[in-house]
Design a protein around this motif. Structure first.
Motif, mmCIF file in Angstrom:
data_model
loop_
_atom_site.group_PDB
_atom_site.id
_atom_site.type_symbol
_atom_site.label_atom_id
_atom_site.label_comp_id
_atom_site.label_asym_id
_atom_site.label_seq_id
_atom_site.Cartn_x
_atom_site.Cartn_y
_atom_site.Cartn_z
ATOM 1 N N THR A 115 0.838 -1.205 0.000
ATOM 2 C CA THR A 115 0.000 0.000 0.000
ATOM 3 C C THR A 115 0.867 1.247 0.000
ATOM 4 O O THR A 115 0.594 2.210 -0.715
ATOM 5 C CB THR A 115 -0.945 0.002 1.223
ATOM 6 N N ASN A 116 1.946 1.240 0.789
ATOM 7 C CA ASN A 116 2.865 2.370 0.844
ATOM 8 C C ASN A 116 3.496 2.617 -0.528
ATOM 9 O O ASN A 116 3.621 3.763 -0.957
ATOM 10 C CB ASN A 116 3.945 2.117 1.895
ATOM 11 N N ALA A 117 3.867 1.554 -1.228
ATOM 12 C CA ALA A 117 4.483 1.690 -2.557
ATOM 13 C C ALA A 117 3.492 2.294 -3.551
ATOM 14 O O ALA A 117 3.856 3.178 -4.343
ATOM 15 C CB ALA A 117 4.975 0.333 -3.054
ATOM 16 N N GLU A 118 2.237 1.841 -3.512
ATOM 17 C CA GLU A 118 1.209 2.404 -4.403
ATOM 18 C C GLU A 118 0.988 3.880 -4.100
ATOM 19 O O GLU A 118 0.875 4.696 -5.010
ATOM 20 C CB GLU A 118 -0.106 1.643 -4.242
ATOM 21 N N LEU A 119 0.930 4.212 -2.822
ATOM 22 C CA LEU A 119 0.748 5.610 -2.422
ATOM 23 C C LEU A 119 1.952 6.450 -2.858
ATOM 24 O O LEU A 119 1.775 7.572 -3.349
ATOM 25 C CB LEU A 119 0.545 5.704 -0.912
ATOM 26 N N ALA A 120 3.141 5.918 -2.715
ATOM 27 C CA ALA A 120 4.357 6.653 -3.109
ATOM 28 C C ALA A 120 4.337 6.994 -4.595
ATOM 29 O O ALA A 120 4.725 8.101 -4.987
ATOM 30 C CB ALA A 120 5.602 5.839 -2.764
ATOM 31 N N VAL A 121 3.856 6.064 -5.412
ATOM 32 C CA VAL A 121 3.769 6.326 -6.856
ATOM 33 C C VAL A 121 2.803 7.473 -7.119
ATOM 34 O O VAL A 121 3.101 8.395 -7.882
ATOM 35 C CB VAL A 121 3.337 5.047 -7.617
ATOM 36 N N LYS A 122 1.643 7.440 -6.488
ATOM 37 C CA LYS A 122 0.649 8.502 -6.690
ATOM 38 C C LYS A 122 1.166 9.851 -6.190
ATOM 39 O O LYS A 122 0.977 10.872 -6.837
ATOM 40 C CB LYS A 122 -0.663 8.130 -6.015
ATOM 41 N N LEU A 123 1.815 9.846 -5.044
ATOM 42 C CA LEU A 123 2.362 11.096 -4.516
ATOM 43 C C LEU A 123 3.474 11.640 -5.408
ATOM 44 O O LEU A 123 3.599 12.855 -5.559
ATOM 45 C CB LEU A 123 2.888 10.899 -3.094
ATOM 46 N N SER A 124 4.273 10.771 -5.997
ATOM 47 C CA SER A 124 5.366 11.239 -6.851
ATOM 48 C C SER A 124 4.845 12.011 -8.059
ATOM 49 O O SER A 124 5.518 12.897 -8.569
ATOM 50 C CB SER A 124 6.241 10.071 -7.308
ATOM 51 N N LEU A 125 3.625 11.701 -8.476
ATOM 52 C CA LEU A 125 3.029 12.395 -9.617
ATOM 53 C C LEU A 125 2.451 13.760 -9.234
ATOM 54 O O LEU A 125 2.467 14.691 -10.024
ATOM 55 C CB LEU A 125 1.917 11.544 -10.234
ATOM 56 N N HIS A 126 1.920 13.854 -8.017
ATOM 57 C CA HIS A 126 1.188 15.065 -7.630
ATOM 58 C C HIS A 126 1.862 15.896 -6.543
ATOM 59 O O HIS A 126 1.622 17.098 -6.448
ATOM 60 C CB HIS A 126 -0.226 14.686 -7.176
ATOM 61 N N ALA A 127 2.666 15.261 -5.722
ATOM 62 C CA ALA A 127 3.357 15.974 -4.642
ATOM 63 C C ALA A 127 4.695 15.292 -4.392
ATOM 64 O O ALA A 127 4.890 14.629 -3.369
ATOM 65 C CB ALA A 127 2.495 15.972 -3.383
ATOM 66 N N PRO A 128 5.632 15.435 -5.319
ATOM 67 C CA PRO A 128 6.888 14.681 -5.234
ATOM 68 C C PRO A 128 7.735 14.977 -3.995
ATOM 69 O O PRO A 128 8.569 14.165 -3.621
ATOM 70 C CB PRO A 128 7.630 15.067 -6.513
ATOM 71 N N ASN A 129 7.528 16.091 -3.343
ATOM 72 C CA ASN A 129 8.317 16.429 -2.157
ATOM 73 C C ASN A 129 7.669 15.961 -0.860
ATOM 74 O O ASN A 129 8.164 16.265 0.218
ATOM 75 C CB ASN A 129 8.552 17.939 -2.091
ATOM 76 N N LEU A 130 6.582 15.231 -0.965
ATOM 77 C CA LEU A 130 5.842 14.783 0.212
ATOM 78 C C LEU A 130 6.021 13.281 0.376
ATOM 79 O O LEU A 130 5.712 12.507 -0.527
ATOM 80 C CB LEU A 130 4.354 15.121 0.026
ATOM 81 N N SER A 131 6.523 12.864 1.518
ATOM 82 C CA SER A 131 6.698 11.428 1.770
ATOM 83 C C SER A 131 5.352 10.807 2.130
ATOM 84 O O SER A 131 4.425 11.501 2.557
ATOM 85 C CB SER A 131 7.695 11.207 2.912
ATOM 86 N N THR A 132 5.268 9.511 1.988
ATOM 87 C CA THR A 132 4.027 8.824 2.351
ATOM 88 C C THR A 132 3.752 8.991 3.843
ATOM 89 O O THR A 132 2.612 9.209 4.238
ATOM 90 C CB THR A 132 4.099 7.323 1.995
ATOM 91 N N TYR A 133 4.783 8.923 4.653
ATOM 92 C CA TYR A 133 4.619 9.084 6.099
ATOM 93 C C TYR A 133 4.048 10.461 6.434
ATOM 94 O O TYR A 133 3.105 10.584 7.211
ATOM 95 C CB TYR A 133 5.965 8.876 6.796
ATOM 96 N N GLU A 134 4.617 11.494 5.831
ATOM 97 C CA GLU A 134 4.135 12.854 6.092
ATOM 98 C C GLU A 134 2.694 13.018 5.605
ATOM 99 O O GLU A 134 1.855 13.587 6.286
ATOM 100 C CB GLU A 134 5.046 13.876 5.426
ATOM 101 N N PHE A 135 2.408 12.509 4.416
ATOM 102 C CA PHE A 135 1.045 12.576 3.884
ATOM 103 C C PHE A 135 0.066 11.909 4.837
ATOM 104 O O PHE A 135 -0.982 12.476 5.170
ATOM 105 C CB PHE A 135 0.974 11.906 2.505
ATOM 106 N N LEU A 136 0.380 10.712 5.273
ATOM 107 C CA LEU A 136 -0.524 9.968 6.149
ATOM 108 C C LEU A 136 -0.725 10.664 7.491
ATOM 109 O O LEU A 136 -1.823 10.632 8.048
ATOM 110 C CB LEU A 136 -0.014 8.545 6.356
ATOM 111 N N ASN A 137 0.309 11.300 8.009
ATOM 112 C CA ASN A 137 0.176 11.983 9.296
ATOM 113 C C ASN A 137 -0.523 13.330 9.190
ATOM 114 O O ASN A 137 -0.892 13.907 10.203
ATOM 115 C CB ASN A 137 1.548 12.119 9.962
ATOM 116 N N ARG A 138 -0.703 13.814 7.983
ATOM 117 C CA ARG A 138 -1.412 15.078 7.787
ATOM 118 C C ARG A 138 -2.799 14.853 7.188
ATOM 119 O O ARG A 138 -3.471 15.797 6.789
ATOM 120 C CB ARG A 138 -0.578 15.983 6.883
#
Length: 130
Positions: free
Chosen positions: A47-70
């Motif tokens: 799940t983290n890997a899938e989320l990382a791919v999506k974030l890399s397209l829309h918010a490349p400077n945001l880690s999955t951990y930071e996204f999830l905690n916000r």
């Protein structure tokens, strides 16, 4: 969201958020990003890997951990109950809760359909509701 450290995002859905919500719950239990990444189980890693791919397209400077905690996920009640709750809230902030509800519904419906009959931005439409 990536550049503003104090931004929080809340996702609403009438369906559960499944594995993503489970990953978010897990992230909230970890002390920091290093512990988060080190302790991911197999399902969470996927799940983290899938989320990382999506974030890399829309918010490349945001880690999955930071996204999830916000981010928080909230499953919305049935439509009838949601309507009742909205009317209750609008009674406190609008002199005519029915007109405010109808206006909100129309504008949200247009946003969802990507229609823009008045050329107003979302924020200026909301400003006209009071």
């Amino acid at each position: 969201m990536a550049c503003k450290k104090n931004v929080k995002v809340r996702f609403y859905s009438r369906s559960p958020f499944g594995e993503l919500a489970k990953l978010r719950e897990y992230a909230a239990t970890q002390a920091d990003e290093a512990h988060y990444l080190a302790n991911l189980n197999k399902g969470h890693r996927e799940t983290n890997a899938e989320l990382a791919v999506k974030l890399s397209l829309h918010a490349p400077n945001l880690s999955t951990y930071e996204f999830l905690n916000r981010t928080t996920f909230e499953t919305s009640p049935e439509l009838g109950r949601m309507e009742s709750l909205l009317y209750e809230r609008l009674r406190f902030i609008a002199s005519n809760p029915r007109a405010a509800y109808d206006t909100l519904w129309k504008n949200i419906d247009q946003l969802g359909a990507r229609l823009d009959s008045s050329n107003l931005t979302c924020s200026s439409k909301i400003g006209h509701l009071s």
